[in-house]
Design an enzyme around this catalytic site. Sequence first.
Site, PDB file in Angstrom:
ATOM      1  N   GLY A  10       0.709  -1.199   0.167  1.00 12.57           N
ATOM      2  CA  GLY A  10      -0.159   0.162  -0.008  1.00 12.57           C
ATOM      3  C   GLY A  10       0.905   1.269  -0.007  1.00 12.57           C
ATOM      4  N   CYS A  11       0.477   2.132   0.847  1.00 11.70           N
ATOM      5  CA  CYS A  11       0.958   3.479   0.688  1.00 11.70           C
ATOM      6  C   CYS A  11       2.571   3.354   1.245  1.00 11.70           C
ATOM      7  CB  CYS A  11       0.337   4.684   1.349  1.00 11.70           C
ATOM      8  SG  CYS A  11       1.323   6.005   1.754  1.00 11.70           S
ATOM      9  N   PHE A  12       3.616   3.744   0.425  1.00 11.84           N
ATOM     10  CA  PHE A  12       4.907   3.447   1.065  1.00 11.84           C
ATOM     11  C   PHE A  12       5.073   4.475   2.386  1.00 11.84           C
ATOM     12  CE2 PHE A  12       6.120   5.836  -3.084  1.00 11.84           C
ATOM     13  CZ  PHE A  12       5.820   7.066  -2.757  1.00 11.84           C
ATOM     14  N   TRP A  13       4.658   5.233   2.448  1.00 11.52           N
ATOM     15  CA  TRP A  13       4.940   5.999   3.613  1.00 11.52           C
ATOM     16  C   TRP A  13       4.637   5.099   4.972  1.00 11.52           C
ATOM     17  CZ3 TRP A  13       1.003  10.703   2.968  1.00 11.52           C
ATOM     18  CH2 TRP A  13       1.476  11.629   2.110  1.00 11.52           C
ATOM     19  N   CYS A  14       3.795   4.456   4.794  1.00 14.22           N
ATOM     20  CA  CYS A  14       3.541   3.535   6.088  1.00 14.22           C
ATOM     21  C   CYS A  14       4.189   2.237   6.027  1.00 14.22           C
ATOM     22  CB  CYS A  14       2.146   3.123   6.195  1.00 14.22           C
ATOM     23  SG  CYS A  14       0.885   4.438   6.402  1.00 14.22           S
TER      24      CYS A  14
END
Length: 178
Positions: A10-14
């Site tokens: 999913g979102c690479f930030w997380c």
Amino acid sequence: MEEKAIFAGGCFWCMVKPFDEQPGIKKVESGYTGGFTENPTYEEVCSEATGHYEAVEITYDPDVFPYERLLDIYWMNIDPTDIGGQFYDRGQSYQPAIFYRTEEQRRLAEESKEKLNKSGRFPVPITVKILPAKPFYPAEEYHQHYYKKNPAHYEAYHQGSGRAAFIRNHWGGKKIER
């Protein structure tokens, strides 16, 4: 000795924070992989026209932090049953996948997926793809270590997307059995 691993969740930030600053982890970089466009931009990847996944590339010392531990962290930070994306983020670029660089990584990823499937922790099958690695393209600098650069926004996103609650509900401090 250094090796690299690539995970899409999913979102690479997380996906950076769970791996970052662990002993033996030398670098965690946000980026794009799995597609056909060279050096894609964030906007291009979000358009779903590049075939790329948002992912993290982890450079690590396998003698200090073995690949199996990377897999454990990965499984405990995604919804492994959701092939349509992750949490709030939907679409191909947010689908979960493990990109293996070696036959050993492929074998270990397959074994860990099968073990998680058989564990009964999830009532439906694990759907994460295990794919051969393709070129990894680093994301723009403003995406790198986003949780450190923008902690309030990162935490609001981590909570608001449903990821934090999912992790608490499914793992709640428990570890993967070896």
